[in-house]
Design an enzyme around this catalytic site. Structure first.
Site, PDB file in Angstrom:
ATOM      1  N   CYS A  98      -0.520   4.079   2.154  1.00 29.60           N
ATOM      2  CA  CYS A  98      -0.327   3.872   3.594  1.00 29.60           C
ATOM      3  C   CYS A  98       1.101   4.167   4.016  1.00 29.60           C
ATOM      4  O   CYS A  98       1.345   4.797   5.047  1.00 29.60           O
ATOM      5  CB  CYS A  98      -0.657   2.415   3.968  1.00 29.60           C
ATOM      6  SG  CYS A  98      -2.263   1.828   3.417  1.00 29.60           S
ATOM      7  N   ASP A  99       2.062   3.690   3.232  1.00 33.68           N
ATOM      8  CA  ASP A  99       3.456   3.664   3.687  1.00 33.68           C
ATOM      9  C   ASP A  99       4.410   4.563   2.908  1.00 33.68           C
ATOM     10  O   ASP A  99       5.583   4.677   3.270  1.00 33.68           O
ATOM     11  CB  ASP A  99       3.987   2.225   3.643  1.00 33.68           C
ATOM     12  CG  ASP A  99       3.175   1.286   4.516  1.00 33.68           C
ATOM     13  OD1 ASP A  99       2.701   1.746   5.572  1.00 33.68           O
ATOM     14  OD2 ASP A  99       3.007   0.109   4.146  1.00 33.68           O
ATOM     15  N   CYS A 105       0.833  -1.206   0.000  1.00 32.16           N
ATOM     16  CA  CYS A 105       0.000   0.000   0.000  1.00 32.16           C
ATOM     17  C   CYS A 105       0.865   1.252   0.000  1.00 32.16           C
ATOM     18  O   CYS A 105       1.376   1.667   1.045  1.00 32.16           O
ATOM     19  CB  CYS A 105      -0.934   0.001   1.218  1.00 32.16           C
ATOM     20  SG  CYS A 105      -2.013   1.441   1.285  1.00 32.16           S
TER      21      CYS A 105
END
Length: 313
Positions: free
Chosen positions: A139-140, A136
């Protein structure tokens, strides 16, 4: 072997499932939630979460899920270990079997079984999961500002992730096993216009390396041909973008799914094609796949289940 009944059964325990349990409990539906084979969902293998509201300093994925779980329990949700193994949605109340043993019936059901990221199947993916390997970028990606990363895949999703990362990272490699991108023309153009994205065509990842965190990837070009060549690239992050598989196999034949297996919702609500059955989170969301959007869908599903109960019972 036992049989029991609930007004609201929640299947799955990620942000969507736990949030649905919070709202259903506060609505006095006395929900029962089965956590499945990965309590807490995908976030339990995520190290740091910085984009979930309410945690200004960030929080680990496991801690976030622990907090949501405790909140659901505080309001009276009954959280159980177990996996739904058989279903019968042709009867009312709905009938399900847990772990091929216990039977539970439910007036309403909220499906929050999530979707699992597809991986290449390398041992190194497990070794460095959360230590440089991610599925992701949204997300990261923030953790790789001004660093070098690689994205695996050649479709629209891979291009979107590469473009997103290119605005954060110093350098982005796209590792593409074919000699072309499968993405739409507009996405391909955007990739090729980015000076810090380099596409490695005809390339496969055969391994990752690094002392503690990912420091590079072992690649092979033109695998299995006379032009076969092994080489390494130095990277700090390795992002998988080869798709997700929604966890919906058990619902086939009952719940309407799209061509890739995601649950299709009816209109603007969380309702599925079967009255009294609702869906929330990644299992019905091929687009956003974020913890906060999953939690929001869990809220909606619980409110929809409450409305259904009030109108029919």
């Amino acid at each position: 072997m036992s049989t029991n009944h609930t007004k609201c059964l929640i299947i799955g325990s990620g942000p969507a499932g736990y949030t649905a349990a919070i709202y259903a409990s506060r609505a006095n539906l006395s929900p029962i939630l089965y956590e499945g084979n990965q309590p807490g969902g995908q976030l339990t293998i995520t190290t740091e979460v910085e984009n979930f509201p309410g945690y200004p300093e960030g929080v680990t994925g496991p801690q976030l899920m622990t907090d949501l779980r405790k909140q659901a329990e505080r309001f009276g949700a009954e959280l159980r270990s177990g996996l739904v193994t058989t279903i019968n949605f042709d009867v009312r109340p709905f009938e399900l079997t847990i772990d091929n043993n216990d039977t539970i019936t439910a007036d309403t059901i909220i499906i929050a079984t999530g979707a699992s990221a597809k991986y290449l199947g390398l041992d190194d993916e497990k070794k460095y999961n959360g230590l440089g390997v991610s599925a992701c970028a949204t997300c990261d990606g923030f953790f790789y500002r001004k660093r070098t990363v690689a994205v695996v895949g050649g479709g629209d999703t891979a291009c979107e992730e590469a473009i997103y990362l290119s605005n954060l990272a110093k350098k982005v490699y796209m590792i593409v096993r074919k000699d072309h991108l499968r993405a739409s023309d507009v996405m391909q153009r955007r990739v090729f216009e980015k000076e810090n994205i380099e596409v490695l065509f005809n390339s496969n990842t055969v391994g990752l390396f690094g002392e503690e965190f990912v420091e590079g990837a072992h690649l092979v070009e033109h695998k299995g041909t006379p032009q076969e060549r092994f080489f390494d690239i130095n990277i700090d992050g390795f992002f998988l973008a080869i798709g997700h598989k929604p966890n919906t196999d058990i619902f086939k034949g009952y719940i309407t799914l799209d061509e890739t297996g995601y649950i299709k919702l009816e209109g603007p609500t969380s309702a599925t094609n079967i009255e009294g059955i609702f869906a929330a989170g990644d299992v019905a969301d091929p687009r956003y796949r974020q913890a906060i959007s999953a939690a929001g869908m869990g809220c909606r599903a619980a409110l929809d289940a409450e409305k259904y109960i009030v109108e029919h019972f």
